[in-house]
Structure formats: C-alpha cells, structure tokens
Scaffold this motif. Structure first.
Motif, PDB file in Angstrom:
ATOM      1  N   GLY A  22       0.805  -1.209   0.000  1.00  0.00           N
ATOM      2  CA  GLY A  22       0.000   0.000   0.000  1.00  0.00           C
ATOM      3  C   GLY A  22       0.837   1.258   0.000  1.00  0.00           C
ATOM      4  O   GLY A  22       2.034   1.227  -0.310  1.00  0.00           O
ATOM      5  N   THR A  23       0.209   2.365   0.357  1.00  0.00           N
ATOM      6  CA  THR A  23       0.868   3.669   0.301  1.00  0.00           C
ATOM      7  C   THR A  23       0.572   4.481   1.558  1.00  0.00           C
ATOM      8  O   THR A  23      -0.392   4.217   2.277  1.00  0.00           O
ATOM      9  N   VAL A  24       1.420   5.473   1.796  1.00  0.00           N
ATOM     10  CA  VAL A  24       1.153   6.497   2.804  1.00  0.00           C
ATOM     11  C   VAL A  24       1.059   7.812   2.059  1.00  0.00           C
ATOM     12  O   VAL A  24       1.966   8.169   1.289  1.00  0.00           O
ATOM     13  N   SER A  25      -0.030   8.510   2.238  1.00  0.00           N
ATOM     14  CA  SER A  25      -0.242   9.768   1.525  1.00  0.00           C
ATOM     15  C   SER A  25      -0.579  10.885   2.499  1.00  0.00           C
ATOM     16  O   SER A  25      -1.005  10.649   3.628  1.00  0.00           O
ATOM     17  N   LEU A  26      -0.345  12.080   2.046  1.00  0.00           N
ATOM     18  CA  LEU A  26      -0.743  13.274   2.786  1.00  0.00           C
ATOM     19  C   LEU A  26      -2.151  13.631   2.322  1.00  0.00           C
ATOM     20  O   LEU A  26      -2.380  13.822   1.121  1.00  0.00           O
ATOM     21  N   ARG A  27      -3.093  13.675   3.270  1.00  0.00           N
ATOM     22  CA  ARG A  27      -4.483  13.933   2.903  1.00  0.00           C
ATOM     23  C   ARG A  27      -5.051  15.075   3.740  1.00  0.00           C
ATOM     24  O   ARG A  27      -4.720  15.224   4.907  1.00  0.00           O
ATOM     25  N   LYS A  28      -5.955  15.831   3.096  1.00  0.00           N
ATOM     26  CA  LYS A  28      -6.644  16.922   3.782  1.00  0.00           C
ATOM     27  C   LYS A  28      -8.086  16.518   4.049  1.00  0.00           C
ATOM     28  O   LYS A  28      -8.808  16.087   3.147  1.00  0.00           O
ATOM     29  N   GLN A  29      -8.479  16.611   5.314  1.00  0.00           N
ATOM     30  CA  GLN A  29      -9.866  16.337   5.676  1.00  0.00           C
ATOM     31  C   GLN A  29     -10.717  17.518   5.212  1.00  0.00           C
ATOM     32  O   GLN A  29     -10.539  18.648   5.664  1.00  0.00           O
TER      33      GLN A  29
END
Length: 287
Positions: A22-29
């Motif tokens: 899988g991946t680790v991403s930067l996400r905005k709520q």
C-alpha cells in the motif's frame, strides 16, 4: 456502520511513501481543512492470512493509543469491497529519524546531546505506555521501532509510528516466538535494529523494543547503525564480538550508560521503559 466514501472525506495531496502492500499519503480532511498522514493497506495483496492479520492488528491497536511519543490516531476505515484499510494519523511535518541522520551527515554535524535526550524521553514515554499502561491485561510490543518509523515534527517532537508489525503479550510472564514467515523476512532484509534474541530466533518479550530504541539512539549520535553486517549470520557474530559500541567522545558518560542499558544482551537484565525513565529522569527531563 453505514458505507463511507473515504476519498470524498479526505482529499489526497501527495504520496509520501509507497510499499508492496500500500501507500502512505498526505491527505486533507475536507470538513476541517486539517492535514493528516493516511496509511492505505491493500489486504488483497497479502499472500497469507498471517500477513493480513498484521494489518488488522495494527488498526485495532492504534485506535486506542493516546500517549506522548506515539503518532496520534485520528480515524480509520475498512473498505470491504476493495479490501483496503485506511488509517488516518497525525502528520509529523519534518522527517523521519533516518532522513534526519542523513541530513546531519551531509552537514558534517553531530546531533546536540540535549536533542538526543529529548528524543529518548519521548520514545521511552511511548514505550512505557505501550508496555505498562495502554491495556490492563496485555502488553503491546511494537517490534519494529527503527529510525524509519520514528517521525519528527518541526517543533522538535518525536513520535513512533508504523504499528504494522505489532503483537500483544499477556501479562502472565509469557513470551513471543517469531512465526516462520516473520523469521524468513528477517533473514532477507538487513535487520540492523533487531535484538539479538530475535536474530537468533529465540523467544522474546517487550524488552525487544528497548533494544530497538538503543539502536535508534546510537544511530542518532554516531550517524550510523551500531551493527552494520548485511547477512543474518554475520550480524549475529558482529553483535556478539563487538558488544555495545562506544558513543563518540563528545557525548557524556551518562548517555553511554543509557545506551549500555538499552543494548544489554541479556534480555532478563535489560531494563524496562519505566525503570529507565526513573534512572535517567534528570537528563531526560532537562530543558
């Protein structure tokens, strides 16, 4: 639980890490505008049920953790249809410890001892919580505390993350044993931060995390791991022949004593997180 559209709730800003599962991403709520790190694990890529169980255990453990020294859990969601598990976490906005060490080496600069004690303090608080306070009847063993999994924020905070190799241990004096697929993995990947008992495929307990912390702190001061051999057999021999390596001369004898305690070969004599916090309280709490 009603179905959620995770991608509608969290906008992907960029991918910050990628692996086979899988991946680790930067996400905005979108509802708050807050930015988090999101680990997306693809359970359908797991070849065995044991591998899949590691991700399930990670999610179950992380949702209840709340302590200094541990990446804060924000949210999680399992997409049953696509067999994807999302874990939303606090975003540490500087780098991981591996990247920090590389940066110091490039600048030909040793890490200030006060910062080493600060990192040690925060991570020991996290380990004390996992081992002694997080659950009444169980000990949580991280098992993968390495510089790659220690994350730094620009304000100087240090947090351990990536609980994908975590296991729990009953508070009855029992020990853990590596499963065959885990030991095979340790034989392939250079396991520079695995304690001697795991390298030798012996039973182990939460004191494995203490050794791992010792390797992290030694690398922080020496700017290289304490043991560097690449094969399992060579690494075991190097550890046994070398003993606990000496920290560079500009660091204090007390810091060497902390490293000596963390890297004690005898797991029965290796101190626990709470005792280490008590023993080095003045240095650890110094501002």
């Amino acid at each position: 639980m009603s179905a959620r559209n995770f991608d509608e709730e969290y906008e992907t800003l960029k991918v910050i890490g990628k692996g086979y599962f899988g991946t680790v991403s930067l996400r905005k709520q979108k509802s708050t505008g807050n930015v988090y790190a999101c680990k997306e694990s693809n359970l359908s890529a797991c070849k065995t049920e044991q591998q899949k169980q590691l991700f399930i255990t990670e999610a179950a453990v992380m949702k209840d953790l709340d302590s200094t020294g541990i990446v804060q859990h924000i949210d999680q969601y399992f997409d049953q249809a696509n067999q994807k598990l999302y874990i939303v976490m606090e975003y540490c906005d500087d780098c991981n410890l591996t990247q920090y060490v590389i940066r110091q080496k490039e600048q030909n600069a040793f890490v200030p001892e006060a910062f080493v004690w600060h990192v040690a303090h925060q991570l020991l608080q996290g380990l004390d919580y996992l081992h002694n306070r997080a659950r009444k009847d169980e000990i949580i063993v991280h098992r993968d505390l390495s510089p790659n999994n220690v994350f730094l924020s620009k304000n100087g905070d240090a947090r351990m993350g990536d609980f994908g190799f975590t296991k729990t241990l009953k508070r009855d004096g029992s020990w853990l044993k590596l499963e065959a697929f885990e030991y095979a993995y340790a034989s392939i990947v250079p396991p520079h931060h695995h304690p001697l008992e795991l390298l030798m495929n012996q039973s182990y307990n939460e004191k494995a995390d203490i050794w791992n912390l010792g390797c992290c702190l030694y690398e922080l001061v020496a700017l290289e791991p304490p043991y560097l051999k690449k094969t399992l057999a060579e690494l075991i021999k190097q550890i046994q022949d070398t003993g606990v390596p000496k920290v560079p001369s500009q660091y204090s004898e007390r810091l060497q004593k902390l490293i000596d305690n963390l890297l004690n070969f005898d797991v029965n004599q290796r101190m626990g997180a709470r005792d280490l916090l008590d023993m080095f309280r003045l240095e650890l709490e110094a501002k």
